[in-house]
Design an enzyme around this catalytic site. Sequence first.
Site, PDB file in Angstrom:
ATOM      1  N   CYS B 341       0.842  -1.064  -0.020  1.00  0.00           N
ATOM      2  CA  CYS B 341       0.083  -0.184   0.001  1.00  0.00           C
ATOM      3  C   CYS B 341       0.749   1.228   0.150  1.00  0.00           C
ATOM      4  CB  CYS B 341      -0.893   0.059   1.050  1.00  0.00           C
ATOM      5  SG  CYS B 341      -2.186  -1.212   1.281  1.00  0.00           S
ATOM      6  N   ALA B 342       2.290   1.176  -0.514  1.00  0.00           N
ATOM      7  CA  ALA B 342       3.023   2.253  -0.485  1.00  0.00           C
ATOM      8  C   ALA B 342       3.928   2.539  -1.611  1.00  0.00           C
ATOM      9  CB  ALA B 342       3.869   2.460   0.904  1.00  0.00           C
TER      10      ALA B 342
END
Lengths: 73, 383
Positions: B341-342
């Site tokens: 998620c980054a």
Amino acid sequence: MSDFGVVLLPSTAAALRSEKVLQQANLQIRLIPVPRELSSNCGIAVRFTWVDRDDVEAALARAQVDYEAILPL
Amino acid sequence: MIYLDHAATSWPKLPEVLQAMTGFLERAGGNPGRSGHRLSIDAGRIVYETRELLAQLLGAPDPLRVVLTPNVTYALNIAMLGLLNPVTDRVVTTGIEHNSVMRPLRALEAQGLELVVVPCGPDGQLDMEAMQEALLPGARLVVASHASNVMGTLLPVGEIAELAHAVGALLLVDAAQTAGVIPIDAPALGIDLLAFTGHKGLLGPPGTGGLIIAPELDPSVIRPILSGGTGSRSEEERQPEMLPDRLEFGTGNGPGVAGLGAGVQHLLDYGVDAVRAHECALTQRMLDGLGKIPSVTMYGPLDVERRTATVSLRIEGHSVSEVGWRLDEDFGVLSRVGLHCAPAAHRTLGTFPEGTVRLAAGLSNTEADIDVAIGAIREIASA
Ligand SMILES: Cc1ncc(COP(=O)(O)O)c(C=O)c1O
């Protein structure tokens, strides 16, 4: 004149914080539903013995708890 | 089975966390703060106790400024969307942020917000000179994670706070990866808004988290992004001004909050310093072991003082998905692979778009677990 007073508070969290702060100050208190004839922003209030009024105020001030009013019951 | 995915969520949850949750449902089922009867008050007390415990753990002087939310994503959104005016404001953030910071900021940018992303070095360390420069024209808010969820790099939030305050900006910290794992004293660090999630280092269940608001910050500058019943000021059809009610919308996750309280109590008893020491020892062992495998590339600082226990790696000649699958299937080692998620953090590392294999140790792991993981990586690398 009644024997009791009541602290009216702006939120449940503030009422519960007051309960704890006042118990730690060894004051005899109880949470009660806010009496219908009084108006408050939160459903519960702190009932205390009226002779303790000054101590209640001092303890709440020390812990920086904002209350709406302190009234005789 | 060896669980090395604590950066996603901590596991297994402690027995006292489960007991607190079932206990809440069994004995304190009332709706906290909505009614004046004893079950409602009991429920309210448990929620209030959790505020106090969190305040104690994270250094907040006033438990009424601990706003409880469903997770850190909500806390970050409440802070950023509530505080910022996209037409006039400027925001500075870093190159290692999670999408729960980047997506709301990019959405505000589309509405006109001026957004500056300060780069981080190849191991994730923030370029502090670039940060200072980015702040020269002033800013409303700086948003920084306390540690990267990809490769564990710690950001110097205390120094960032000084730079931010020097130009009149507020600092919002995403402590998803550090609360409960690294000692945090929010006022000493100068953090104006501290967002945390309950289900990672704080050892609570999913669906819990919060936002701690510094005593100096006037809550009226944060517009409530939602509104609704709070049990307080019922005569008013306006969201109340006072905290925590201003930013808590609807009936909260009582059992979750009870579980979170038990997790935080455990941390207060055990000591976050002790957690940190345990995790530093495991991290050192992991870095030493992986460092001896020639085809392994590790990301993030090699100095354990500058990082959390979250380690990211790649093995030359093996895709990350293959490594993750084999760790699970052949060795019972549970990792998380991909972008975590980054994407911004992976662009910083140069590992976008494939991502990395992430091994994230936590409180429940032992040195033996780390050795099994190292052995597994060595075997996969040698094939
Ligand atoms: C740095 C960071 N920020 C935000 C999040 C989002 O957490 P949550 O899904 O609990 O809101 C995570 C974890 O997923 C994270 O590691």
